[in-house]
Design a protein around this motif. Structure first.
Motif, PDB file in Angstrom:
ATOM      1  N   MET A   1       0.836  -1.182   0.000  1.00 28.73           N
ATOM      2  CA  MET A   1       0.000   0.000   0.000  1.00 28.73           C
ATOM      3  C   MET A   1       0.883   1.248   0.000  1.00 28.73           C
ATOM      4  O   MET A   1       1.705   1.451   0.884  1.00 28.73           O
ATOM      5  CB  MET A   1      -0.909  -0.006   1.232  1.00 28.73           C
ATOM      6  N   THR A   2       0.738   2.089  -0.994  1.00 26.87           N
ATOM      7  CA  THR A   2       1.496   3.331  -1.097  1.00 26.87           C
ATOM      8  C   THR A   2       0.941   4.366  -0.124  1.00 26.87           C
ATOM      9  O   THR A   2      -0.265   4.506   0.025  1.00 26.87           O
ATOM     10  CB  THR A   2       1.418   3.875  -2.535  1.00 26.87           C
ATOM     11  N   ILE A   3       1.844   5.076   0.526  1.00 27.03           N
ATOM     12  CA  ILE A   3       1.486   6.162   1.440  1.00 27.03           C
ATOM     13  C   ILE A   3       1.846   7.469   0.730  1.00 27.03           C
ATOM     14  O   ILE A   3       2.987   7.650   0.312  1.00 27.03           O
ATOM     15  CB  ILE A   3       2.272   6.064   2.769  1.00 27.03           C
ATOM     16  N   THR A  59       5.980  10.471  -0.926  1.00 29.19           N
ATOM     17  CA  THR A  59       5.374   9.141  -1.050  1.00 29.19           C
ATOM     18  C   THR A  59       6.299   8.100  -0.431  1.00 29.19           C
ATOM     19  O   THR A  59       7.520   8.242  -0.432  1.00 29.19           O
ATOM     20  CB  THR A  59       5.110   8.735  -2.516  1.00 29.19           C
ATOM     21  N   SER A  62       5.397   1.788   1.031  1.00 26.20           N
ATOM     22  CA  SER A  62       4.678   0.908   1.949  1.00 26.20           C
ATOM     23  C   SER A  62       4.570   1.546   3.325  1.00 26.20           C
ATOM     24  O   SER A  62       5.313   2.480   3.656  1.00 26.20           O
ATOM     25  CB  SER A  62       5.426  -0.428   2.089  1.00 26.20           C
ATOM     26  N   GLN A  63       3.666   1.020   4.111  1.00 26.12           N
ATOM     27  CA  GLN A  63       3.526   1.473   5.496  1.00 26.12           C
ATOM     28  C   GLN A  63       4.804   1.179   6.280  1.00 26.12           C
ATOM     29  O   GLN A  63       5.237   1.982   7.097  1.00 26.12           O
ATOM     30  CB  GLN A  63       2.325   0.796   6.160  1.00 26.12           C
ATOM     31  N   THR A  95      -4.135  12.021  -2.206  1.00 18.96           N
ATOM     32  CA  THR A  95      -4.068  11.201  -3.410  1.00 18.96           C
ATOM     33  C   THR A  95      -3.450  12.054  -4.499  1.00 18.96           C
ATOM     34  O   THR A  95      -3.991  13.101  -4.854  1.00 18.96           O
ATOM     35  CB  THR A  95      -5.478  10.742  -3.837  1.00 18.96           C
TER      36      THR A  95
END
Length: 97
Positions: A1-3, A59, A62-63, A95
């Motif tokens: 999951m991208t942050i 960005t 990952s978490q 986003t």
């Protein structure tokens, strides 16, 4: 999951240059944590007096990358420097399009 994050930073009075220097050091750690600085902007002369000194779009892949960045001992070791130059930080997920 991208942050994906937007970070707004307010400098303590007279500390705008020191805030930039601190952020230069901290942002250099991003690539080691699967992070990337997308955009960095400084407030223009004549901006509203309550405007942040700096805005960043960041960005992480990952978490766990984001968590690793937050826990990085080199970053946490600079907490006194951070407290001396940064009056306020607002951070929120975005986003990017």
């Amino acid at each position: 999951m991208t942050i994906q994050l937007c970070v707004l930073l307010w400098a303590r009075p007279g500390a705008a240059e020191a805030l930039t220097a601190y952020e230069d050091k901290v942002l250099a750690l991003l690539p080691e944590h699967d992070g990337r600085l997308i955009q960095r902007a400084h407030t223009a002369d004549g901006a509203a007096p309550d405007a942040p000194a700096e805005v960043q779009l960041i960005t992480f892949g990952s978490q766990s990358g984001y968590d690793g960045f937050l826990a990085d001992p080199r970053r946490t070791a600079m907490s006194a420097e951070r407290d001396a130059v940064i009056a306020r930080t607002d951070l929120f997920p975005v986003t990017l399009t």
